[in-house]
Write a protein that holds these residues in place. Structure first.
Motif, PDB file in Angstrom:
ATOM      1  N   CYS A 236      21.136  38.554  10.470  1.00 58.43           N
ATOM      2  CA  CYS A 236      20.370  37.493   9.824  1.00 58.43           C
ATOM      3  C   CYS A 236      21.094  37.076   8.550  1.00 58.43           C
ATOM      4  O   CYS A 236      21.448  37.932   7.728  1.00 58.43           O
ATOM      5  N   ARG A 238      19.942  35.896   5.964  1.00 66.05           N
ATOM      6  CA  ARG A 238      19.130  36.164   4.764  1.00 66.05           C
ATOM      7  C   ARG A 238      19.102  37.642   4.425  1.00 66.05           C
ATOM      8  O   ARG A 238      19.257  38.029   3.276  1.00 66.05           O
ATOM      9  N   CYS A 239      18.872  38.503   5.443  1.00 65.06           N
ATOM     10  CA  CYS A 239      18.625  39.919   5.129  1.00 65.06           C
ATOM     11  C   CYS A 239      19.555  40.873   5.870  1.00 65.06           C
ATOM     12  O   CYS A 239      19.552  42.073   5.588  1.00 65.06           O
ATOM     13  N   CYS A 256      14.438  36.641  13.228  1.00 63.04           N
ATOM     14  CA  CYS A 256      14.760  37.841  12.461  1.00 63.04           C
ATOM     15  C   CYS A 256      13.508  38.721  12.402  1.00 63.04           C
ATOM     16  O   CYS A 256      12.471  38.287  11.894  1.00 63.04           O
ATOM     17  N   GLU A 258      12.810  41.100  10.546  1.00 64.47           N
ATOM     18  CA  GLU A 258      12.406  41.445   9.182  1.00 64.47           C
ATOM     19  C   GLU A 258      11.806  40.243   8.451  1.00 64.47           C
ATOM     20  O   GLU A 258      10.668  40.290   7.991  1.00 64.47           O
ATOM     21  N   CYS A 259      12.571  39.147   8.337  1.00 67.42           N
ATOM     22  CA  CYS A 259      12.096  37.971   7.589  1.00 67.42           C
ATOM     23  C   CYS A 259      10.886  37.317   8.249  1.00 67.42           C
ATOM     24  O   CYS A 259      10.104  36.648   7.580  1.00 67.42           O
TER      25      CYS A 259
HETATM   26 ZN    ZN Z   1      16.205  38.318   8.013  1.00 65.07          ZN
END
Ligand code: ZN
Length: 261
Positions: A236, A238-239, A256, A258-259
């Motif tokens: 991802c 972002r993370c 994702c 997580e996000c």
């Molecule tokens: Zn993410």
């Protein structure tokens, strides 16, 4: 596969190549392409001047004096400009001063329909479409989705026109929405953000992908321009968690874990 953005790129190309012109030759290679009207009527129309190119949702339609020719591309259909009338997968070609305008379609799921002007208002595939993403605000979108699963509702062309599976994966990622989120889980600020994200996604795609031949990811040659779509197993941006794929509403969602939890 073509969604609103890809169809709009074809519309802009045809506006440039075709409007004001009439075809000097017409070759219907595959009669199964035509699912409404006769080959003779189609040829007569294509040999008369095209007055305008319009789009609603994923439908493209050419306007003539007393009828419309509607194009629906489905999985792999597209219209390109060619130097000769029979490149691979050609189903229909018509010659205008700019070249051979060619409906190519390797999976052969697309179709062309002739709709007479006095039947057009009741022509269901277009009449029943929901508003364009550019004409919606958050409150309208919320009421049209009406508490359904958000992905199912956005894929429903009567709720909003032109949105497809790719746009949904990308926008859900940007807005950090879980793939199976339900409409009644969003607050009014999220609806406003979503209503702005839809047209913004298509505007960016059109600006980025605009070319004489739109390439579709399912045709192999194209580079993947998307952030999460078809990127299962990649980190991802972002993370760093790995992007996952899951079937939601019958179509693969990329997200994702997580996000978008
Ligand atoms: Zn993410």
């Amino acid at each position: 596969m073509p969604e609103l953005g890809e169809v709009e790129i074809v519309r802009q190309n045809l506006e440039r190549w075709w409007v004001g012109e009439s075809a000097s030759e017409v070759v219907l290679e595959d009669e199964h392409l035509l699912t409404r009207g006769t080959p003779e009527r189609l040829e007569t129309l294509l040999r008369s001047p095209c007055k305008a190119m319009q789009r609603r949702g994923k439908y493209l339609f050419a306007e003539f004096d007393d009828a419309y020719v509607v194009f629906h591309f489905r999985m792999t259909g597209k219209i390109t400009r060619e130097d000769d009338e029979s490149p691979e997968y050609t189903r229909l070609a018509w010659h205008v001063p700019a070249g051979w305008l060619t409906f190519k379609d390797s999976r052969r799921l697309g179709h062309v329909e002739v709709v007479e002007a006095d039947e057009f208002d009741e022509y269901e595939p277009i009449a029943k479409l929901g508003p364009e993403p550019h004409d919606l605000d958050g409150a309208m979108l919320c009421s049209r989705v009406n508490g359904r699963k958000l992905k199912n509702a956005l894929l429903d062309q009567t709720v909003v026109a032109g949105v497809g599976n790719i746009a949904i994966s990308e926008i859900f990622f940007d807005e950090e929405l879980p793939p199976e989120v339900s409409g009644d889980e969003l607050d009014s600020e999220q609806w406003d953000r979503l209503a702005r994200a839809l047209p913004r996604f298509f505007d960016a795609l059109i600006a980025d992908q605009k070319s004489d031949e739109v390439m579709y990811l399912n045709q192999g040659k194209a580079e993947n321009p998307f952030t999460v779509y078809k990127r299962e197993g990649e980190p991802c941006p972002r993370c760093g968690a790995l992007i996952k794929r899951k079937k939601v509403a019958g179509r693969s969602s990329y997200f994702c874990p997580e996000c978008q939890a």
